[in-house]
Each structure stands twice: as structure tokens, then as C-alpha cells.
Write a protein that holds these residues in place. Structure first.
Motif, PDB file in Angstrom:
ATOM      1  N   ALA A   1      71.133  55.368 117.560  1.00  0.00           N
ATOM      2  CA  ALA A   1      71.395  54.310 118.532  1.00  0.00           C
ATOM      3  C   ALA A   1      70.245  53.322 118.559  1.00  0.00           C
ATOM      4  N   ILE A   2      70.572  52.099 118.908  1.00  0.00           N
ATOM      5  CA  ILE A   2      69.579  51.048 119.089  1.00  0.00           C
ATOM      6  C   ILE A   2      69.906  50.327 120.384  1.00  0.00           C
ATOM      7  N   ARG A   3      68.903  50.033 121.171  1.00  0.00           N
ATOM      8  CA  ARG A   3      69.128  49.403 122.468  1.00  0.00           C
ATOM      9  C   ARG A   3      69.326  47.893 122.298  1.00  0.00           C
ATOM     10  N   THR A   4      70.357  47.576 121.600  1.00  0.00           N
ATOM     11  CA  THR A   4      70.741  46.182 121.328  1.00  0.00           C
ATOM     12  C   THR A   4      72.257  46.096 121.349  1.00  0.00           C
ATOM     13  N   GLY A   5      72.785  45.069 121.996  1.00  0.00           N
ATOM     14  CA  GLY A   5      74.235  44.920 122.046  1.00  0.00           C
ATOM     15  C   GLY A   5      74.624  43.520 122.467  1.00  0.00           C
ATOM     16  N   CYS A   6      75.736  43.424 123.183  1.00  0.00           N
ATOM     17  CA  CYS A   6      76.271  42.110 123.566  1.00  0.00           C
ATOM     18  C   CYS A   6      75.311  41.346 124.476  1.00  0.00           C
ATOM     19  N   GLY A   7      74.572  42.061 125.312  1.00  0.00           N
ATOM     20  CA  GLY A   7      73.619  41.393 126.191  1.00  0.00           C
ATOM     21  C   GLY A   7      72.571  40.624 125.409  1.00  0.00           C
ATOM     22  N   ARG A   8      72.039  41.236 124.361  1.00  0.00           N
ATOM     23  CA  ARG A   8      71.057  40.559 123.504  1.00  0.00           C
ATOM     24  C   ARG A   8      71.688  39.375 122.790  1.00  0.00           C
ATOM     25  N   MET A   9      72.930  39.537 122.354  1.00  0.00           N
ATOM     26  CA  MET A   9      73.617  38.435 121.681  1.00  0.00           C
ATOM     27  C   MET A   9      73.801  37.254 122.633  1.00  0.00           C
ATOM     28  N   ARG A  10      74.261  37.561 123.845  1.00  0.00           N
ATOM     29  CA  ARG A  10      74.478  36.498 124.835  1.00  0.00           C
ATOM     30  C   ARG A  10      73.173  35.790 125.151  1.00  0.00           C
ATOM     31  N   ASN A  11      72.115  36.563 125.330  1.00  0.00           N
ATOM     32  CA  ASN A  11      70.817  35.972 125.650  1.00  0.00           C
ATOM     33  C   ASN A  11      70.317  35.084 124.515  1.00  0.00           C
ATOM     34  N   ALA A  12      70.567  35.493 123.273  1.00  0.00           N
ATOM     35  CA  ALA A  12      70.142  34.683 122.124  1.00  0.00           C
ATOM     36  C   ALA A  12      70.834  33.319 122.141  1.00  0.00           C
ATOM     37  N   ILE A  13      72.100  33.314 122.539  1.00  0.00           N
ATOM     38  CA  ILE A  13      72.841  32.052 122.625  1.00  0.00           C
ATOM     39  C   ILE A  13      72.276  31.179 123.746  1.00  0.00           C
ATOM     40  N   VAL A  14      72.020  31.781 124.905  1.00  0.00           N
ATOM     41  CA  VAL A  14      71.473  31.039 126.045  1.00  0.00           C
ATOM     42  C   VAL A  14      70.145  30.391 125.669  1.00  0.00           C
ATOM     43  N   VAL A  15      69.289  31.146 124.988  1.00  0.00           N
ATOM     44  CA  VAL A  15      67.982  30.618 124.567  1.00  0.00           C
ATOM     45  C   VAL A  15      68.149  29.482 123.561  1.00  0.00           C
ATOM     46  N   ALA A  16      69.068  29.656 122.621  1.00  0.00           N
ATOM     47  CA  ALA A  16      69.293  28.623 121.609  1.00  0.00           C
ATOM     48  C   ALA A  16      69.781  27.326 122.245  1.00  0.00           C
ATOM     49  N   VAL A  17      70.671  27.434 123.214  1.00  0.00           N
ATOM     50  CA  VAL A  17      71.172  26.247 123.911  1.00  0.00           C
ATOM     51  C   VAL A  17      70.048  25.582 124.697  1.00  0.00           C
ATOM     52  N   ARG A  18      69.259  26.387 125.370  1.00  0.00           N
ATOM     53  CA  ARG A  18      68.133  25.835 126.147  1.00  0.00           C
ATOM     54  C   ARG A  18      67.142  25.118 125.229  1.00  0.00           C
ATOM     55  N   ASP A  19      66.820  25.748 124.092  1.00  0.00           N
ATOM     56  CA  ASP A  19      65.855  25.156 123.175  1.00  0.00           C
ATOM     57  C   ASP A  19      66.381  23.886 122.512  1.00  0.00           C
ATOM     58  N   SER A  20      67.708  23.732 122.494  1.00  0.00           N
ATOM     59  CA  SER A  20      68.295  22.537 121.881  1.00  0.00           C
ATOM     60  C   SER A  20      68.271  21.339 122.829  1.00  0.00           C
ATOM     61  N   GLY A  21      67.850  21.579 124.081  1.00  0.00           N
ATOM     62  CA  GLY A  21      67.785  20.491 125.047  1.00  0.00           C
ATOM     63  C   GLY A  21      69.061  20.293 125.832  1.00  0.00           C
ATOM     64  N   ARG A  22      70.065  21.129 125.588  1.00  0.00           N
ATOM     65  CA  ARG A  22      71.319  21.024 126.331  1.00  0.00           C
ATOM     66  C   ARG A  22      71.174  21.652 127.709  1.00  0.00           C
ATOM     67  N   PRO A  23      72.090  21.365 128.639  1.00  0.00           N
ATOM     68  CA  PRO A  23      72.040  21.981 129.972  1.00  0.00           C
ATOM     69  C   PRO A  23      72.114  23.510 129.866  1.00  0.00           C
ATOM     70  N   ALA A  24      71.447  24.176 130.795  1.00  0.00           N
ATOM     71  CA  ALA A  24      71.424  25.642 130.798  1.00  0.00           C
ATOM     72  C   ALA A  24      72.838  26.195 130.937  1.00  0.00           C
ATOM     73  N   LEU A  25      73.068  27.332 130.275  1.00  0.00           N
ATOM     74  CA  LEU A  25      74.382  27.973 130.297  1.00  0.00           C
ATOM     75  C   LEU A  25      74.480  29.009 131.407  1.00  0.00           C
ATOM     76  N   ALA A  26      75.633  29.086 132.044  1.00  0.00           N
ATOM     77  CA  ALA A  26      75.943  30.213 132.916  1.00  0.00           C
ATOM     78  C   ALA A  26      76.351  31.384 132.027  1.00  0.00           C
ATOM     79  N   GLU A  27      76.323  32.608 132.596  1.00  0.00           N
ATOM     80  CA  GLU A  27      76.648  33.791 131.807  1.00  0.00           C
ATOM     81  C   GLU A  27      78.064  33.705 131.234  1.00  0.00           C
ATOM     82  N   ALA A  28      78.997  33.186 132.044  1.00  0.00           N
ATOM     83  CA  ALA A  28      80.382  33.064 131.571  1.00  0.00           C
ATOM     84  C   ALA A  28      80.476  32.117 130.381  1.00  0.00           C
TER      85      ALA A  28
END
Length: 264
Positions: A125-152
């Protein structure tokens, strides 16, 4: 029997679970107690509870899970490995003398297991899953200068775009790039797990393939990516989100017949 219902694992900003294990017992009790109270027979008799834990859960992590469930009002409890429940809920013939492999990509854990003749032969097992994937997307959007994303919104991009990279859709390219490192970490774990298996079991897995379950199985492109990385056929469970719950439901009568309950 009624279909399962999903409930959040946090109350407001307080998170009860993280990486597949209990991190705040008080929050878990606050979530579970009303649910267990509603299942009391005649409003008095406490229920029996079957819980699932990641295959790599440490002793203290299992203990806080057990304590939280008993404090929530359980009369008795049995804890089973999550990937075993996922395999059964996916329809794998776990009683077969030939090895079956399941990869369960959940919210906080990716759990791999090989089941043979009704027993877990190997886990990883590895402590990595959908939460890490979602967070990676949120960070990428933030770093691109776009408005912050909600979890949904993060979920919409995760399950709408995933690892697919159509060049005509810039959002897909950004999401796929953000998910790449997380997907690679998961694939590296699965690949290393396969390489460490005994030759006879490895050969049987090559024949039977890998069953993919959990919310991560619904991420576009993940099945093909794992198939490409491992060189082994990967099939997605019919209802990957429900696999663990349905497997636990199927195991319950067996646990009851064998009287494998712990009483507080």
C-alpha cells in the motif's frame, strides 16, 4: 438489502480520516454515532459493525479505528483488510486456487493485494490516492494564475479530464500534467509489487490480469496508464466506488457464522 450511502469523513474543517486511517477520533465518533444509533434494534440493542482498514495500517492506527467505532455505539466489531473486501465486491473469485490481483485506488490510499485460495498472499500500500490527485490539480490551477478551485471543481476536472491529453483542450493538458507525478508514484508502487511476487504467482497474475477498484478507477486514462506501465491487462470493476462496501456486505455473514467478533 438497501444500497450503501456515502457520508463525508469530516465535519466542517475537522477531518476524521486522512490517508485511509482515523486521525481525529472525536470527529469520527461525531459522524458515526448518529448512524449507529439509527440502526439499534428496538432502539436499544447496539449493532455489530464490520470495518475495513488499509493493508498497511499500523497497530496504533487499527486501535484508534477500533476505539472510535466502539465509542460510537457498536456492540461488537470485526476489522478486515480493505483490498480483500474490494476484491470480493468486484466479483473476483477469491476462492480460486489461481492468484487474483486487485488495485484499490481510494481517497487516501492505493492498496494492492494478491488473493489466492481465499487468503491474501501478498499486499502493498501507498498513502496516495484521489486526494493527492485532486490537490495536484488545485495547485496547478493556482500556479497558473487562475481563480482558486473549490473541491467540487477539482473533482470535476479529475474525473472529467484525468490523464487524457486532447491537444485541442488546454485544461485537459494542464490536468494531465498535474496528475502525472501522482499517477507515476502509484504505477511505480504497483510495478515494484509485481516484480517482488514469486514467479508462480506472477505468472498467474499475467494470465488473470489486474482488477482496478476505488474512486481512482474512474479517473480517465488511469486504467490504460497502469496497463502500459505493468504490461499486464487491467480491467475496471463494474462499480468501483462500491466495491469495498459490497465486499464487506458479502463478508458479513461469514464473519457472523465464524463468530469473528470483538466485543468491547
Amino acid at each position: 438489502m438497501a444500497p450503501f450511502m456515502e457520508h463525508p469523513s469530516r465535519l466542517g474543517s475537522k477531518r476524521g480520516l486522512l490517508a485511509g486511517v482515523v486521525v481525529d477520533s472525536e470527529t469520527v465518533v461525531a459522524i458515526l454515532k448518529p448512524l449507529l444509533d439509527r440502526t439499534r434494534m428496538f432502539g436499544v440493542l447496539k449493532p455489530q459493525v464490520l470495518a475495513c482498514a488499509p493493508s498497511d495500517a499500523k497497530k496504533e492506527e487499527r486501535q484508534i479505528l477500533i476505539d472510535s467505532i466502539f465509542r460510537s455505539g457498536a456492540a461488537s466489531l470485526s476489522v478486515i483488510p480493505e483490498p480483500l473486501a474490494a476484491a470480493i465486491g468486484s466479483g473476483l473469485d477469491v476462492s480460486s486456487p489461481y492468484a487474483q490481483m486487485v488495485v484499490d485506488i481510494g481517497e487516501g490510499v492505493t492498496d494492492c493485494a494478491v488473493i489466492r485460495a481465499g487468503r491474501i498472499a501478498a499486499t502493498c500500500a501507498i498513502r496516495t490516492g484521489c486526494g493527492r490527485m485532486r490537490n495536484a490539480i488545485v495547485v496547478a490551477v493556482r500556479d497558473s494564475g487562475r481563480p482558486a478551485l473549490a473541491e467540487a471543481d477539482g473533482d470535476a476536472l479529475l474525473f472529467g479530464c484525468g490523464l487524457m491529453r486532447p491537444p485541442h483542450h488546454p485544461a485537459n493538458v494542464m490536468v494531465a500534467a498535474a496528475l502525472g507525478p501522482v499517477a507515476e508514484e502509484i504505477a511505480d508502487t504497483v510495478d515494484a509489487f509485481l516484480r517482488d511476487l514469486p514467479d508462480d504467482i506472477g505468472c498467474e497474475i499475467i494470465d488473470s490480469g489486474i482488477c482496478l477498484t476505488g474512486g481512482g478507477a474512474l479517473v480517465p486514462g488511469i486504467r490504460g496508464y497502469l496497463e502500459q506501465r505493468t504490461g499486464i491487462g487491467v480491467k475496471t470493476a463494474r462499480a468501483p466506488l462500491a466495491s469495498v462496501v459490497e465486499g464487506a456486505r458479502a463478508i458479513m455473514p461469514v464473519v457472523t457464522a465464524l463468530n469473528e467478533w470483538t466485543t468491547f
